[in-house]
Design a protein around this motif. Structure first.
Motif, short mmCIF file in Angstrom:
data_model
loop_
_atom_site.label_atom_id
_atom_site.label_comp_id
_atom_site.label_asym_id
_atom_site.label_seq_id
_atom_site.Cartn_x
_atom_site.Cartn_y
_atom_site.Cartn_z
N ASP A 21 0.82 -1.21 0.00
CA ASP A 21 0.00 0.00 0.00
C ASP A 21 0.86 1.27 0.00
N GLY A 22 2.18 1.12 -0.19
CA GLY A 22 3.06 2.28 -0.23
C GLY A 22 3.65 2.63 1.12
N GLU A 23 3.17 2.05 2.17
CA GLU A 23 3.69 2.32 3.52
C GLU A 23 5.02 1.61 3.70
N GLN A 24 5.93 2.23 4.42
CA GLN A 24 7.23 1.61 4.67
C GLN A 24 7.16 0.79 5.95
N ASP A 25 7.35 -0.51 5.83
CA ASP A 25 7.34 -1.40 6.98
C ASP A 25 8.73 -1.99 7.16
N SER A 26 9.18 -2.06 8.39
CA SER A 26 10.42 -2.77 8.68
C SER A 26 10.07 -4.15 9.18
N LEU A 27 10.51 -5.15 8.42
CA LEU A 27 10.19 -6.53 8.76
C LEU A 27 11.47 -7.30 9.04
N THR A 28 11.47 -8.04 10.12
CA THR A 28 12.57 -8.92 10.44
C THR A 28 12.09 -10.36 10.30
N PHE A 29 12.79 -11.14 9.48
CA PHE A 29 12.36 -12.50 9.20
C PHE A 29 13.22 -13.51 9.93
N ILE A 299 9.48 -22.25 -4.55
CA ILE A 299 9.31 -22.19 -3.10
C ILE A 299 10.27 -23.20 -2.47
N TYR A 300 11.11 -22.72 -1.54
CA TYR A 300 12.11 -23.63 -0.97
C TYR A 300 12.21 -23.56 0.55
N GLY A 301 11.37 -22.80 1.21
CA GLY A 301 11.47 -22.73 2.66
C GLY A 301 10.34 -21.94 3.27
N LYS A 302 10.41 -21.79 4.61
CA LYS A 302 9.39 -21.07 5.37
C LYS A 302 10.05 -20.11 6.34
N ALA A 303 9.34 -19.02 6.64
CA ALA A 303 9.86 -18.01 7.57
C ALA A 303 8.70 -17.36 8.30
N LYS A 304 9.02 -16.62 9.36
CA LYS A 304 8.04 -15.81 10.08
C LYS A 304 8.61 -14.42 10.28
N ASP A 305 7.71 -13.41 10.30
CA ASP A 305 8.17 -12.08 10.66
C ASP A 305 8.03 -11.87 12.16
N GLN A 306 8.39 -10.69 12.64
CA GLN A 306 8.40 -10.45 14.07
C GLN A 306 7.00 -10.45 14.69
N LYS A 307 5.97 -10.39 13.83
CA LYS A 307 4.59 -10.44 14.33
C LYS A 307 4.02 -11.86 14.31
N GLY A 308 4.81 -12.81 13.83
CA GLY A 308 4.35 -14.19 13.76
C GLY A 308 3.67 -14.56 12.46
N ASN A 309 3.61 -13.65 11.50
CA ASN A 309 3.03 -13.95 10.20
C ASN A 309 3.91 -14.93 9.44
N GLU A 310 3.30 -15.88 8.76
CA GLU A 310 4.03 -16.94 8.08
C GLU A 310 4.26 -16.61 6.61
N TYR A 311 5.45 -16.89 6.16
CA TYR A 311 5.87 -16.62 4.78
C TYR A 311 6.52 -17.86 4.18
N TYR A 312 6.56 -17.87 2.86
CA TYR A 312 7.38 -18.85 2.14
C TYR A 312 8.62 -18.14 1.59
N LEU A 313 9.74 -18.84 1.62
CA LEU A 313 10.95 -18.39 0.94
C LEU A 313 10.86 -18.80 -0.52
N VAL A 314 11.03 -17.83 -1.42
CA VAL A 314 10.81 -18.08 -2.84
C VAL A 314 11.98 -17.54 -3.66
N TYR A 329 10.00 -12.97 0.01
CA TYR A 329 9.24 -13.46 1.16
C TYR A 329 7.76 -13.29 0.81
N MET A 330 7.07 -14.40 0.62
CA MET A 330 5.68 -14.37 0.17
C MET A 330 4.78 -14.94 1.27
N ARG A 331 3.87 -14.10 1.76
CA ARG A 331 2.95 -14.52 2.82
C ARG A 331 2.12 -15.72 2.37
N LYS A 332 1.82 -16.58 3.31
CA LYS A 332 0.99 -17.74 2.99
C LYS A 332 -0.35 -17.32 2.42
#
Length: 358
Positions: A21-29, A299-314, A329-332
């Motif tokens: 949405d254009g907002e700048q988010d800092s995400l730690t995976f 798709i070769y792996g899985k990750a989470k951000d600091q909020k616990g949201n699940e992602y795939y490594l792509v 990093y693609m959200r489930k």
């Protein structure tokens, strides 16, 4: 399959990504699961994501099964597949799609029918036209009118000379596929080289999830770039997501074909969806052309951000573009909503799939 240069923006810091949405988010995976892959490649100005992603998938399969790292030749696959596509297009009198695009099934068919060669056995992509990477701008401007003239010819009977001329164009831009080559001191044909890789090419299946065909049956996906009539097995959405997770947990990678044209797909290495994915919404978007099939990745792996949201490594095929040097990093929820099909080893499945033989 799109003009990739338009997608590549100024790189951000490794931990900062621009939200959809254009907002700048800092995400730690935090990496939860990471299966081995080969290096990130660059399809550059060519609509060959299907080729680079699926060849990378098979390189990963060899690595998983044998521990050996190969650099297989994407342009060999492109050359052979474009011949198959042209023959099909001519047989259909031009009433089929002819384009740079394709699918994971195309790569599998080439490997089974024609074999493969290592990257070093053919000219490096782009070099025959003075570029350093694949560039199909001039190539397809020449190739497409040629094949359309043949496929839509007013002639009552075609000779086979059109195929010789067509092959000459492919060889001029992509390089001629070798009949024999030497690799690590041993002579191979493309077929014998493919047989030496330690894979069973009958092990690979395509799976999808739509309601316009019955679940637990196979059908031909009606989507752009799916010109080859190859079957996909249809399962409910929750089963599709379980299959992906189970495969990754078991050490298998998954080739993914789907939509990246929406606002949720960020060109800097992030894909997210604001809506809750449902079976009904997937079907509505597919039928309305709101979500189509326009890209293939690994798709070769899985990750989470600091909020616990699940992602795939792509792994993408745009070189080291984006904030994570070619990795997305693609959200489930994005994958659930935007998948057209997945392609994987049948031994990675957690369920028995009948009716899967193409």
């Amino acid at each position: 399959m799109k003009n990739l240069l338009a997608f590549i923006l100024m790189a951000l810091s490794p931990l900062a990504v621009q939200a959809a949405d254009g907002e700048q988010d800092s995400l730690t995976f935090t990496i939860i699961k990471e299966n081995p892959i080969t290096s990130v490649k660059n399809q550059n100005r060519s609509g060959t994501c299907w080729d680079f992603a699926t060849v990378g998938f098979f390189e990963g399969e060899i690595l998983r099964k044998t521990g050996r790292t190969y650099d297989l030749c994407e342009m060999f696959v492109a050359n052979k597949n474009y011949v198959d596509e042209a023959i099909y297009h001519v047989r259909m009198h031009g009433d089929s799609r002819f384009s740079e695009g394709g699918s994971a099934d195309d790569v599998l068919s080439v490997l089974k029918t024609h074999g493969i060669c290592p990257e070093e056995a053919m000219p490096a992509p782009g070099t025959l036209t003075g570029d350093s990477l694949a560039n199909f701008t001039e190539f397809f401007s020449v190739l497409t009118p040629y094949i359309e003239a043949v496929a839509k010819s007013k002639a009552k009977k075609l000779s086979r000379q059109w195929l010789e001329g067509y092959q000459a164009i492919l060889d001029a831009y992509l390089g001629k596929c070798p009949e024999l080559f030497v690799y690590e001191g041993k002579e191979y044909t493309p077929k014998s080289f493919a047989e030496s890789l330690g894979l069973d090419f009958d092990d690979y299946v395509s799976i999808t999830s739509f309601t316009h065909h019955p679940f637990y049956t196979s059908f031909y996906i009606e989507a752009p770039y799916k010109w080859r009539p190859s079957l996909s097995y249809n399962v409910p959405l929750d089963s599709l997501m379980i299959i992906i997770d189970t495969a990754l947990d078991k050490g298998y990678n998954v080739c993914w074909g789907g939509d990246v044209s929406g606002n949720g797909f960020n060109r800097q290495g992030l894909a997210q969806e604001d809506v809750t994915p449902t079976q009904e919404l997937r079907q509505q978007r597919f039928d309305a052309w709101d979500a189509t099939y326009d890209h293939v990745m690994l798709i070769y792996g899985k990750a989470k951000d600091q909020k616990g949201n699940e992602y795939y490594l792509v792994k993408n095929s745009w070189g080291e573009a984006g904030a994570h040097k070619g990795i997305w990093y693609m959200r489930k929820n994005y994958i659930a909503l935007n998948t057209t099909y997945i392609f994987l080893n049948r031994h990675a499945l957690n369920i028995q799939l009948p009716c899967l033989d193409n």
